[in-house]
Structure formats: structure tokens, C-alpha cells
Motif scaffolding. Structure first.
Motif, short mmCIF file in Angstrom:
data_model
loop_
_atom_site.label_atom_id
_atom_site.label_comp_id
_atom_site.label_asym_id
_atom_site.label_seq_id
_atom_site.Cartn_x
_atom_site.Cartn_y
_atom_site.Cartn_z
N LYS A 189 -34.72 49.59 2.82
CA LYS A 189 -34.32 50.99 2.29
C LYS A 189 -35.70 51.27 1.63
N GLY A 210 -26.85 40.30 -2.50
CA GLY A 210 -26.99 39.86 -1.10
C GLY A 210 -26.45 38.50 -0.50
N THR A 257 -30.78 43.32 8.11
CA THR A 257 -29.69 43.63 6.95
C THR A 257 -28.89 44.75 7.23
N HIS A 288 -27.47 45.76 -5.39
CA HIS A 288 -26.87 45.17 -4.64
C HIS A 288 -26.69 43.73 -4.85
N GLU A 306 -25.00 43.58 0.64
CA GLU A 306 -25.96 43.50 1.54
C GLU A 306 -25.79 42.00 2.56
N PHE A 319 -26.24 47.17 5.11
CA PHE A 319 -25.57 47.55 3.63
C PHE A 319 -24.04 47.96 3.77
#
Length: 138
Positions: free
Chosen positions: A115, A9, A43, A7, A59, A45
């Protein structure tokens, strides 16, 4: 090394505000936000594609307070890309390899991130100015 982009961020002031552009592109956030108290962040996603394999994601990172890492990042640099994350099979093996190669790590020992993953950060001075996160699924 078995590695893939996991990902990117992006630091935001608000998860809801931050997701608006990505929704315009047709990207739909996952249904559950997560607060990582140890990191001082909430967060959200957003998968980049619908694929059989796990897709890379966006993210969004909203600080839980001004003195958290993301709060300080926004205060200093404003909203925007904060880090790029790579998913790896063996985070400890990779950390040791990087350290043996003279790379400066922020985290020499992985910690629990969002996660249910182990995470560790590589110092930007070793990556050309980019904060790189390493992540291993548990």
C-alpha cells in the motif's frame, strides 16, 4: 504521538480460503491484491468498517514460497495472527524514540511495504511476544 490501529496481519495458506470467514461477517476485501516481492508475500486487505476515516483492516498474508517470512511462520506456528500494525505519522521519529527507550527493532531503517507505505517491525521480545509493525503512508 499520533497513532492508530492500521491492520492486523493474519498468515494464511491461501488468500481466497483466508477471506471466506471475513466475507461471512459481511466484510468485503479491497479489489486489488498486492505482491511484495521483497517480503515474499501476497497481501489482501479487508476493511473492517465503512467510515469517513480510514478503517482498520484485516490483512491476509499468503507466502510466495516456503522460505519466505510468512512461509516460515506458517510452517512453524500454523495459520493465524502474525502481527499487529499501527499507522504513525513519522516512522523515523518513532523508531528513534523506541531505540532510545531500549526497545529492540527488527528494522531500524524503514523499508517499502504494501500500500505504498514505509514499514518497520518491532522485535517481539520487546512487546511481550507480539510482532508489531509500524507503518507510515507516503
Amino acid at each position: 504521538m499520533d497513532i492508530r490501529l492500521d491492520h492486523i496481519g493474519i498468515a494464511v495458506n491461501s488468500l481466497d480460503e483466508g477471506e471466506k470467514f471475513w466475507r461471512l461477517l459481511g466484510l468485503v476485501p479491497e479489489s486489488k491484491d498486492e505482491e511484495v516481492a521483497d517480503q515474499g508475500v501476497k497481501t489482501r486487505f479487508i476493511p473492517i468498517a465503512n467510515q469517513a476515516q480510514e478503517p482498520a483492516m484485516i490483512e491476509l498474508l499468503e507466502p510466495t514460497g516456503p522460505d519466505t517470512p510468512i512461509g516460515k511462520f506458517i510452517s512453524k506456528r500454523g495459520v493465524g495472527i502474525q502481527q499487529i500494525c499501527f499507522q504513525v505519522k513519522d516512522i523515523n521519529l518513532l523508531i528513534n524514540k523506541l531505540l532510545d527507550s531500549g526497545i529492540t527493532m527488527i528494522d531500524e531503517v524503514p523499508k517499502l511495504g504494501s500500500k505504498n507505505c514505509l514499514i518497520a517491525f518491532v522485535h517481539p521480545k520487546s512487546t511481550g511476544g507480539v510482532l508489531v509493525e509500524l507503518s507510515q503512508s507516503l
